[in-house]
Design a protein around this motif. Structure first.
Motif, PDB file in Angstrom:
ATOM      1  N   ALA A  21     -19.917  -7.645  44.992  1.00 52.89           N
ATOM      2  CA  ALA A  21     -20.243  -8.742  44.074  1.00 52.89           C
ATOM      3  C   ALA A  21     -21.627  -8.522  43.464  1.00 52.89           C
ATOM      4  O   ALA A  21     -22.535  -8.014  44.124  1.00 52.89           O
ATOM      5  N   VAL A  22     -21.762  -8.910  42.210  1.00 56.01           N
ATOM      6  CA  VAL A  22     -23.071  -8.810  41.548  1.00 56.01           C
ATOM      7  C   VAL A  22     -23.763 -10.176  41.516  1.00 56.01           C
ATOM      8  O   VAL A  22     -24.779 -10.355  40.850  1.00 56.01           O
ATOM      9  N   GLY A  23     -23.198 -11.136  42.243  1.00 54.26           N
ATOM     10  CA  GLY A  23     -23.759 -12.479  42.303  1.00 54.26           C
ATOM     11  C   GLY A  23     -23.219 -13.184  43.535  1.00 54.26           C
ATOM     12  O   GLY A  23     -22.592 -12.555  44.399  1.00 54.26           O
ATOM     13  N   PRO A  24     -23.440 -14.492  43.608  1.00 52.78           N
ATOM     14  CA  PRO A  24     -23.026 -15.247  44.793  1.00 52.78           C
ATOM     15  C   PRO A  24     -21.538 -15.610  44.773  1.00 52.78           C
ATOM     16  O   PRO A  24     -21.158 -16.751  44.534  1.00 52.78           O
ATOM     17  N   TYR A  25     -20.706 -14.638  44.995  1.00 47.78           N
ATOM     18  CA  TYR A  25     -19.253 -14.853  45.053  1.00 47.78           C
ATOM     19  C   TYR A  25     -18.640 -13.767  45.922  1.00 47.78           C
ATOM     20  O   TYR A  25     -19.329 -12.813  46.303  1.00 47.78           O
ATOM     21  N   VAL A  26     -17.377 -13.947  46.259  1.00 48.67           N
ATOM     22  CA  VAL A  26     -16.652 -12.929  47.025  1.00 48.67           C
ATOM     23  C   VAL A  26     -15.582 -12.323  46.119  1.00 48.67           C
ATOM     24  O   VAL A  26     -15.257 -12.881  45.079  1.00 48.67           O
ATOM     25  N   ALA A  71      -8.784 -14.508  42.903  1.00 51.08           N
ATOM     26  CA  ALA A  71      -9.709 -13.376  42.789  1.00 51.08           C
ATOM     27  C   ALA A  71     -10.789 -13.639  41.750  1.00 51.08           C
ATOM     28  O   ALA A  71     -10.528 -14.208  40.685  1.00 51.08           O
ATOM     29  N   SER A  72     -11.983 -13.208  42.075  1.00 48.38           N
ATOM     30  CA  SER A  72     -13.101 -13.266  41.131  1.00 48.38           C
ATOM     31  C   SER A  72     -12.839 -12.303  39.980  1.00 48.38           C
ATOM     32  O   SER A  72     -12.045 -11.363  40.107  1.00 48.38           O
ATOM     33  N   GLY A  73     -13.543 -12.519  38.898  1.00 47.52           N
ATOM     34  CA  GLY A  73     -13.424 -11.611  37.764  1.00 47.52           C
ATOM     35  C   GLY A  73     -13.907 -10.223  38.135  1.00 47.52           C
ATOM     36  O   GLY A  73     -14.928 -10.077  38.814  1.00 47.52           O
ATOM     37  N   GLN A  74     -13.164  -9.235  37.712  1.00 51.28           N
ATOM     38  CA  GLN A  74     -13.556  -7.840  37.919  1.00 51.28           C
ATOM     39  C   GLN A  74     -14.043  -7.250  36.613  1.00 51.28           C
ATOM     40  O   GLN A  74     -13.309  -7.170  35.626  1.00 51.28           O
TER      41      GLN A  74
HETATM   42  C1  LIG Z   1     -18.708 -10.725  37.783  1.00 51.73           C
HETATM   43  C2  LIG Z   1     -18.380 -11.909  38.263  1.00 51.73           C
HETATM   44  N1  LIG Z   1     -17.136 -12.152  38.680  1.00 51.73           N
HETATM   45  C3  LIG Z   1     -19.328 -13.014  38.368  1.00 51.73           C
HETATM   46  O1  LIG Z   1     -20.511 -12.819  38.099  1.00 51.73           O
HETATM   47  O2  LIG Z   1     -18.920 -14.116  38.695  1.00 51.73           O
END
Ligand SMILES: C=C(N)C(=O)O
Length: 125
Positions: A14-19, A30-33
């Motif tokens: 992750a590039v931020g506070p997410y999984v 799913a988070s954005g890829q």
């Molecule tokens: C890249 C991402 N999914 C985000 O920053 O949330």
């Protein structure tokens, strides 16, 4: 029902506070890829390579969770430039084949890391 965090080093950290994804029962959110290369954390070069990488990252998350692309029911595609719609569609269609999920596609002002494309999904088994 327990919430399971999906984490694989075959997809970018992750590039931020997410999984990468959360599984609850038969659902996978799913988070954005972005088109980040997992080994380097750097974006692939150009929209075609970023789209392929984003889909490869999605496949890695699906694999880790024990889901298949046929289980994906909804995606959202974020484009930094809607003029990339056709080229992204071609690669996206090749990946999903006959298992096309529902989808929304929007242009956004900016993506993290100055990415050109980001794809998120929901899957149900
Ligand atoms: C890249 C991402 N999914 C985000 O920053 O949330």
């Amino acid at each position: 029902m327990e919430k399971k965090i999906i984490n694989t080093d075959k997809a970018p950290a992750a590039v931020g506070p997410y999984v990468q994804a959360i599984q609850k029962g038969n659902m996978l959110y799913a988070s954005g890829q972005l088109g980040l290369v997992p080994e380097t954390g750097v974006l692939a070069e150009g929209v075609q390579a970023q789209t392929k990488q984003s889909l490869a990252n999605i496949q890695a998350v699906l694999d880790e969770a024990g889901f298949a692309k046929e289980d994906v029911v909804k995606t959202t595609v974020f484009l930094a430039d809607i003029r990339d719609f056709a080229v992204v569609n071609e690669i996206y269609a090749e990946y999903f084949g006959d298992a096309k999920p529902a989808r929304s596609c929007v242009e956004v002002a900016k993506l993290p890391k100055d990415g050109l494309v980001e794809i998120e999904f929901v899957a149900i088994k």
